[in-house]
Design a protein around this motif. Structure first.
Motif, mmCIF file in Angstrom:
data_model
loop_
_atom_site.group_PDB
_atom_site.id
_atom_site.type_symbol
_atom_site.label_atom_id
_atom_site.label_comp_id
_atom_site.label_asym_id
_atom_site.label_seq_id
_atom_site.Cartn_x
_atom_site.Cartn_y
_atom_site.Cartn_z
ATOM 1 N N HIS A 296 -26.161 -42.788 -44.336
ATOM 2 C CA HIS A 296 -25.660 -44.157 -44.168
ATOM 3 C C HIS A 296 -24.147 -44.214 -43.948
ATOM 4 C CE1 HIS A 296 -29.525 -45.846 -45.085
ATOM 5 N NE2 HIS A 296 -29.560 -45.295 -46.292
ATOM 6 N N ARG A 297 -23.464 -43.105 -44.099
ATOM 7 C CA ARG A 297 -22.001 -43.137 -44.018
ATOM 8 C C ARG A 297 -21.510 -43.646 -42.659
ATOM 9 N NH1 ARG A 297 -18.989 -40.401 -48.028
ATOM 10 N NH2 ARG A 297 -17.261 -40.142 -46.575
ATOM 11 N N HIS A 298 -22.241 -43.295 -41.595
ATOM 12 C CA HIS A 298 -21.808 -43.704 -40.253
ATOM 13 C C HIS A 298 -21.944 -45.203 -40.033
ATOM 14 C CE1 HIS A 298 -26.169 -43.697 -39.615
ATOM 15 N NE2 HIS A 298 -25.943 -44.440 -38.549
ATOM 16 N N GLU A 299 -22.680 -45.899 -40.900
ATOM 17 C CA GLU A 299 -22.876 -47.342 -40.755
ATOM 18 C C GLU A 299 -21.655 -48.120 -41.226
ATOM 19 O OE1 GLU A 299 -26.327 -48.216 -43.009
ATOM 20 O OE2 GLU A 299 -27.674 -46.960 -41.794
ATOM 21 N N GLY A 300 -20.743 -47.463 -41.926
ATOM 22 C CA GLY A 300 -19.576 -48.150 -42.454
ATOM 23 C C GLY A 300 -18.283 -47.459 -42.081
#
Length: 418
Positions: A296-300
């Motif tokens: 999920h890191r790439h979503e933020g």
């Protein structure tokens, strides 16, 4: 059950003060509507016009298709629960609840009165207190007696004027649950005034937010939270409150304190490079970057900032990051804070972290924020430039379906007939 229609309702006092301005709200049959706003927003005045305790300067109040502007309060068949309970101190709990039946034009047999009072007392857990006087009851018990007196009238609608404001925090929570349960069991149209946004968000099918007598938005709690129409609504709904940060429109980015975020398409169309806007981002949009799953890191967006203070609350932790606001934005936010009866203006970013976060006071913390969750407001008008009308309509439709389903389920499971 009834419908209540407020068509262009306005209240102007003799000295020219306009307390309520052109309010339009339709309350559906069996709906629980909350009127919310800070002190002086006109919510109690509007409620008093519905029940007939205040004259309507202009506009039409329609109940079940009948115009009620000139009808006396007793002819509107509405039950009202007041902030101070308004119980008769010399009467027992039984007689306080039975009082509306004693006044009824249609004589109610004593046996029927005992049956109705008994059923209501059982539902409100007041059976063992029926022979006591109000002075010997706790605040919560008095409030339940006031509710029982309202229920027994078999009225077309309930009106509540800040009924829980005199109770302690724990009892308020218990009474919120009780009011919600009874409203569903009775299926009665209800209008409820409060200044407490927690009550508004937990009780209401829809919430009407008032500001200086002007209706800002009427929508489900979820829509208010996810798709506020302006800065005022966004600042009023949510706890902790939404963070407001100054931002400058750049090349495909919003240049903000701490971090630059991608420029939303709607803002790029409405604003020019160099324009000043206000970014609203809720504390829960943040997280300790070390706790965000890799997938999920790439979503933020990740950034580093110095933490001034932390507060650990068990399942979550709040971190506070002070910043120097832009002077033009600061003036607008100071005015908003005064209207919201707020604390000193927030010149700090509040982030909500998982309770297991190791971030501590004084740390240069690596934080993660979801840019899809931000709102961007016009710095002058306060309008939400990123509001998604199609999403708002979807939320409204889903919320109405949920309301009808909950009402039907409560009626089938545990109807209360009085």
């Amino acid at each position: 059950m009834s419908t209540i229609e407020m068509n262009h309702i306005t209240k102007v006092y003799g000295d020219g003060f306009k307390a309520v301005t052109d309010v339009n709200i339709d309350v559906a049959d069996g709906e629980f509507l909350i009127l919310v706003g800070p002190s002086g927003s006109g919510k109690s005045t509007l409620l008093r016009m519905i029940v007939g305790l205040e004259d309507i300067t202009s506009g039409d109040l329609v109940i079940d298709g009948t115009r009620m502007n000139d009808r006396a309060p007793r002819d509107r068949n509405l039950s009202m629960v007041f902030q101070n309970y308004a119980l008769y101190p010399h009467l027992t709990v039984f007689e306080n609840i039975a009082f509306p039946l004693r006044l009824s034009k249609n004589k109610v047999p004593e046996s029927k009165i005992k049956e109705m009072v008994g059923e209501i007392a059982d539902s409100l857990e007041l059976r063992e207190h029926l022979d006591r006087k109000p002075a010997n009851l706790s605040g919560g018990q008095r409030q339940r007696v006031a509710m029982g007196r309202a229920i027994i009238r078999s009225a077309n609608g309930f009106l509540f004027d800040e009924p829980l404001s005199n109770l302690d925090a724990k009892l308020r929570g218990q009474m919120r649950t009780e009011i919600a349960r009874l409203q569903r069991r009775l299926g009665i149209t209800t209008v409820y005034v409060t200044h407490d946004q927690t009550e508004a968000m937990t009780l209401g099918d829809r919430v009407a937010v008032l500001r200086r007598g002007v209706l800002q938005q009427v929508a489900s709690p979820r829509e208010l939270y996810e798709q506020p129409v302006n800065l005022f609504v966004a600042g009023f709904i949510g706890s902790p409150p939404m963070n407001f940060l100054p931002a400058t429109v750049g090349d495909n980015v919003l240049e903000m304190p701490f971090v630059n975020l991608p420029l939303p398409e709607a803002v790029g169309k409405a604003k020019n490079k160099g324009d000043l806007v206000i970014v609203g981002v809720r504390p829960e949009a943040f997280e300790d970057a070390n706790l965000v799953e890799e997938v999920h890191r790439h979503e933020g967006v990740t950034f580093t900032a110095t933490v001034d203070v932390t507060e650990w609350l068990g399942n979550e932790k709040y971190a506070y990051l002070p910043f120097e606001p832009h002077k033009d934005v600061q003036q607008a936010l100071n005015e908003l804070d005064r209207e919201l009866d707020g604390e000193a203006m927030r010149t700090q970013l509040v982030v909500s972290l998982d309770g297991s976060s190791k971030i501590r006071q004084g740390d240069d913390a690596e934080l993660w924020v979801n840019p899809d969750s931000i709102h961007v407001f016009d710095a002058e008008s306060g309008d939400n430039l990123t509001r998604d009308e199609s999403k708002a309509r979807q939320i409204a439709d889903e919320s109405e379906e949920d309301r009808k389903r909950e009402l039907a389920r409560a009626q089938e499971k545990e109807p209360l007939k009085v």
